[in-house]
Design a protein around this motif. Structure first.
Motif, PDB file in Angstrom:
ATOM      1  N   THR A 227      -4.762   9.605  -0.903  1.00  0.00           N
ATOM      2  CA  THR A 227      -3.748   8.705  -0.352  1.00  0.00           C
ATOM      3  C   THR A 227      -4.467   7.538   0.305  1.00  0.00           C
ATOM      4  O   THR A 227      -5.682   7.551   0.474  1.00  0.00           O
ATOM      5  CB  THR A 227      -2.879   9.420   0.702  1.00  0.00           C
ATOM      6  OG1 THR A 227      -3.729   9.925   1.735  1.00  0.00           O
ATOM      7  CG2 THR A 227      -2.099  10.562   0.088  1.00  0.00           C
ATOM      8  N   ASN A 228      -3.710   6.546   0.664  1.00  0.00           N
ATOM      9  CA  ASN A 228      -4.285   5.352   1.286  1.00  0.00           C
ATOM     10  C   ASN A 228      -3.977   5.341   2.782  1.00  0.00           C
ATOM     11  O   ASN A 228      -2.820   5.483   3.174  1.00  0.00           O
ATOM     12  CB  ASN A 228      -3.695   4.095   0.643  1.00  0.00           C
ATOM     13  CG  ASN A 228      -3.946   4.059  -0.852  1.00  0.00           C
ATOM     14  OD1 ASN A 228      -5.070   3.958  -1.305  1.00  0.00           O
ATOM     15  ND2 ASN A 228      -2.875   4.157  -1.637  1.00  0.00           N
TER      16      ASN A 228
ATOM     17  N   THR B 108       0.963   4.073  -2.839  1.00  0.00           N
ATOM     18  CA  THR B 108       0.730   5.467  -2.458  1.00  0.00           C
ATOM     19  C   THR B 108       1.863   6.353  -2.957  1.00  0.00           C
ATOM     20  O   THR B 108       1.629   7.455  -3.474  1.00  0.00           O
ATOM     21  CB  THR B 108       0.614   5.597  -0.926  1.00  0.00           C
ATOM     22  OG1 THR B 108      -0.475   4.802  -0.474  1.00  0.00           O
ATOM     23  CG2 THR B 108       0.381   7.047  -0.516  1.00  0.00           C
TER      24      THR B 108
ATOM     25  N   ASN C  44      -6.098  10.277  -9.538  1.00  0.00           N
ATOM     26  CA  ASN C  44      -6.181   9.797  -8.152  1.00  0.00           C
ATOM     27  C   ASN C  44      -5.374  10.745  -7.276  1.00  0.00           C
ATOM     28  O   ASN C  44      -4.154  10.661  -7.198  1.00  0.00           O
ATOM     29  CB  ASN C  44      -5.627   8.374  -8.040  1.00  0.00           C
ATOM     30  CG  ASN C  44      -5.862   7.778  -6.664  1.00  0.00           C
ATOM     31  OD1 ASN C  44      -6.187   8.481  -5.717  1.00  0.00           O
ATOM     32  ND2 ASN C  44      -5.699   6.469  -6.559  1.00  0.00           N
TER      33      ASN C  44
ATOM     34  N   THR D  98       0.827  -1.206   0.000  1.00  0.00           N
ATOM     35  CA  THR D  98       0.000   0.000   0.000  1.00  0.00           C
ATOM     36  C   THR D  98       0.863   1.259   0.000  1.00  0.00           C
ATOM     37  O   THR D  98       0.581   2.224  -0.715  1.00  0.00           O
ATOM     38  CB  THR D  98      -0.931   0.018   1.231  1.00  0.00           C
ATOM     39  OG1 THR D  98      -1.792  -1.123   1.180  1.00  0.00           O
ATOM     40  CG2 THR D  98      -1.782   1.279   1.262  1.00  0.00           C
TER      41      THR D  98
END
Length: 234
Positions: free
Chosen positions: A117-118, A88, A114, A84
């Motif tokens: 953020t994650n 990101t 996009n 992840t």
């Protein structure tokens, strides 16, 4: 065992008052009974100690078997978080390179940007470890190398992961706040071009690059512990 000690103690008392034996005979009989009592007590202590050690060894083995499963789950969770962070970082790197012209081009091609953020929250299975440690049984792991690896993982590697995720959360929350604070009718793709937003994004970009190393180290440590446990199981 207590009954035997009482029996031999009574014999000593009886021998002391035995008028049919000479002094030497009394001493001999009394010493014999004392030796029997000492031997019985020593044997009892040894058997108790042996039984306790055997019980502790069994507890340690049960703990390590469960710990291996916990670590296998940790590795999966840590790898997912590392993935992840990498995704990101790529997203943020792309956003940092955006210009008004690039945004117009992307829109013209009907593509999405996009800009988010994650959020991350790695689940660490440390309940078994904490329970075992708090019960004072951690030293029952006889393999010192294995014991030290377990302590290093939970007391150094994992706390570092926690600190990273707390810092990352603050950065991403700040980023989201800046996006929300934009004008109500302002295109979010314009908001991300602001200087303040770019500064925060640069921080997240650098953080996600360097932040992956502690996850790699924690995964490495977890795998090494599993190998040590498997050696113990053979």
């Amino acid at each position: 065992m207590q009954d035997e000690i009482i029996k031999h103690t009574k014999k000593i008392h009886s021998e002391m008052s035995n008028k049919n034996h000479s002094f030497k005979e009394k001493v001999k009989e009394i010493l014999t009974e004392i030796l029997i009592i000492v031997f019985a007590v020593t044997l009892s202590i040894w058997l108790h100690s042996w039984s306790e050690e055997r019980h502790q060894h069994k507890d340690a083995q049960i703990f390590l078997t469960g710990l291996k499963e916990d670590l296998q789950n940790d590795i999966k969770n840590l790898e997912n978080t590392r993935k992840t962070l990498n995704e990101t970082q790529q997203q943020i790197s792309f956003v940092l390179q955006l210009t008004p012209q690039k945004i117009d081009s992307i829109k013209a091609n009907h593509k999405q940007i996009n800009s988010g953020t994650n959020f991350i929250n790695t689940v660490i299975n440390n309940g078994r470890y904490e329970g075992f440690k708090s019960s004072g049984k951690i030293n029952t792991i006889e393999n010192q190398n294995l014991r030290n690896r377990v302590l290093s993982y939970y007391q150094q590697a994992i706390p570092q992961i926690t600190l990273i995720e707390e810092s990352y959360e603050k950065l991403t929350s700040r980023y989201v706040d800046l996006l929300i604070s934009g004008k109500e009718d302002e295109d979010i793709n314009i908001t991300i071009l602001r200087k303040k937003v770019k500064i925060i994004l640069s921080g997240i970009d650098n953080f996600t690059k360097s932040g992956q190393k502690p996850y790699e180290e924690a995964i490495k440590q977890a795998r090494e512990i599993i190998k040590e446990i498997e050696k113990e199981e053979k």
